[in-house]
Design a protein around this motif. Sequence first.
Motif, short mmCIF file in Angstrom:
data_model
loop_
_atom_site.label_atom_id
_atom_site.label_comp_id
_atom_site.label_asym_id
_atom_site.label_seq_id
_atom_site.Cartn_x
_atom_site.Cartn_y
_atom_site.Cartn_z
N ALA A 1 0.68 -1.24 0.18
CA ALA A 1 0.06 0.07 0.21
C ALA A 1 0.85 1.34 -0.06
O ALA A 1 0.49 2.43 -0.40
CB ALA A 1 -0.86 -0.03 1.16
N GLU A 2 2.21 1.06 0.31
CA GLU A 2 2.92 2.21 0.27
C GLU A 2 3.69 2.59 -0.79
O GLU A 2 4.35 3.51 -0.91
CB GLU A 2 3.94 2.05 1.64
N LEU A 3 3.82 1.58 -1.89
CA LEU A 3 4.31 2.01 -3.03
C LEU A 3 3.96 2.89 -3.86
O LEU A 3 2.83 3.38 -3.97
CB LEU A 3 4.16 0.50 -4.06
N GLY A 4 4.92 3.66 -4.43
CA GLY A 4 4.80 4.78 -5.19
C GLY A 4 4.35 4.31 -6.43
O GLY A 4 4.35 3.14 -6.98
N PRO A 5 3.79 5.05 -7.52
CA PRO A 5 3.39 4.81 -8.68
C PRO A 5 4.32 4.17 -9.50
O PRO A 5 4.07 2.95 -10.33
CB PRO A 5 2.73 5.92 -9.22
N VAL A 6 5.51 4.68 -9.83
CA VAL A 6 6.71 3.87 -10.59
C VAL A 6 6.89 2.64 -9.97
O VAL A 6 7.21 1.53 -10.59
CB VAL A 6 7.94 4.75 -10.57
N ALA A 7 7.12 2.49 -8.57
CA ALA A 7 7.47 1.16 -7.98
C ALA A 7 6.25 -0.04 -8.08
O ALA A 7 6.41 -1.12 -8.31
CB ALA A 7 7.73 1.43 -6.53
N ALA A 8 5.19 0.51 -7.99
CA ALA A 8 4.16 -0.20 -8.09
C ALA A 8 4.06 -0.84 -9.62
O ALA A 8 3.46 -1.92 -9.94
CB ALA A 8 2.63 0.45 -7.91
N ALA A 9 4.03 0.15 -10.42
CA ALA A 9 4.06 -0.19 -12.11
C ALA A 9 5.20 -1.20 -12.33
O ALA A 9 5.01 -2.19 -13.17
CB ALA A 9 4.07 0.95 -12.89
N SER A 10 6.27 -0.91 -11.70
CA SER A 10 7.45 -1.77 -11.94
C SER A 10 7.09 -3.33 -11.53
O SER A 10 7.50 -4.04 -12.05
CB SER A 10 8.77 -1.35 -11.35
N VAL A 11 6.41 -3.50 -10.16
CA VAL A 11 6.28 -4.79 -9.71
C VAL A 11 5.35 -5.33 -10.59
O VAL A 11 5.47 -6.66 -10.81
CB VAL A 11 5.55 -4.58 -8.08
N ARG A 12 4.49 -4.78 -11.00
CA ARG A 12 3.34 -5.49 -12.02
C ARG A 12 4.03 -5.73 -13.21
O ARG A 12 3.61 -6.81 -13.84
CB ARG A 12 1.94 -4.36 -12.13
N ILE B 1 13.11 -7.24 -6.04
CA ILE B 1 13.95 -6.59 -7.07
C ILE B 1 13.48 -5.19 -7.23
O ILE B 1 14.52 -4.07 -7.13
CB ILE B 1 13.16 -7.00 -8.63
N VAL B 2 12.50 -4.63 -7.16
CA VAL B 2 11.91 -3.08 -6.92
C VAL B 2 12.72 -2.71 -5.70
O VAL B 2 13.20 -1.39 -5.56
CB VAL B 2 10.57 -2.97 -6.89
N ARG B 3 12.63 -3.41 -4.38
CA ARG B 3 13.32 -2.63 -3.40
C ARG B 3 14.71 -2.62 -3.51
O ARG B 3 15.28 -1.64 -3.05
CB ARG B 3 13.02 -3.65 -2.27
N PHE B 4 15.49 -3.73 -4.23
CA PHE B 4 16.76 -3.55 -4.39
C PHE B 4 17.37 -2.21 -5.44
O PHE B 4 18.36 -1.54 -5.18
CB PHE B 4 17.36 -4.82 -5.30
N LEU B 5 16.16 -1.87 -6.26
CA LEU B 5 16.58 -0.66 -7.27
C LEU B 5 16.20 0.49 -6.52
O LEU B 5 16.35 1.60 -7.25
CB LEU B 5 15.81 -0.99 -8.51
N LYS B 6 15.69 0.36 -5.20
CA LYS B 6 15.08 1.58 -4.52
C LYS B 6 14.14 2.57 -5.39
O LYS B 6 14.25 3.58 -5.39
CB LYS B 6 16.31 2.13 -3.99
N LEU B 7 13.38 2.02 -5.93
CA LEU B 7 12.23 2.70 -6.60
C LEU B 7 11.18 3.18 -5.77
O LEU B 7 10.89 2.70 -4.48
CB LEU B 7 11.44 1.89 -7.71
#
Length: 240
Positions: free
Chosen positions: A121-132, A234-240
């Motif tokens: 729920a705390e993911l920003g739009p770029v991080a959330a888009a990247s995860v999906r 992966i998204v956390r590793f890239l610090k998005l």
Amino acid sequence: MTPRTKEQNEEIRLRRLAQIRKAAADVFLNKGSLLEIRDVAIEAGLGYGTVYHYYSNKGDLLHDLLWDALERVGGAPVAPHTSTSGEEPANRPLAFASAVDTRNLAVADFQSGSHETTASAELGPVAAASVRLLQLWAEDHALYLLYKLALEGFTSLPEARSTKLTAAFQDEVLAPFAALMDTEHAADEDAASGGNVAEQPYRLQRAEMLLAALVGCASLSMRREKLYEEARDIVRFLKL
């Protein structure tokens, strides 16, 4: 036996094409340009003659596979949005469907038994888009192949074909992703310097570098068949 109707024949044709293209994407990820039509037939569980009937050479097959993937991507990631009725817009692009709606990610976590709903729920739009996007790559290798080859300039294709695909990818995927990054950056910086945004080439370069990082990180997880589960890592590793 009653002869098949024209509509039934067309349905069979489209289903067969989808089967062949899916198999081709899987084979290409493992063999690259060494892919042969016979390999695709084996992967698809079809006779060589059946696949050859649709595609007599691997260049045409790869070309159609990539265009089909690009059409299914459907274009741009969008900023988080829900209609006034609370329903998702019907025309959400495939590649980013639900990606920027972090509530959907939280629901997915809950349904899969994960305890990371708060983090989702705390993911920003770029991080959330990247995860999906990573998760979609895990589900559909043709989409991953599209991004991977696009960032390599579609060098596996003749120039006449690669030029058109590159232009379409830039318009339908890269530019909208850059716009999403701009939106998040503007919010983070609280005003985006009087409303000005970076020059277009630089904006596209940033988006290209981020997508390239996602493609590179996805490769290892995909080989282990763990990409879907490791998308958030992966998204956390890239610090998005």
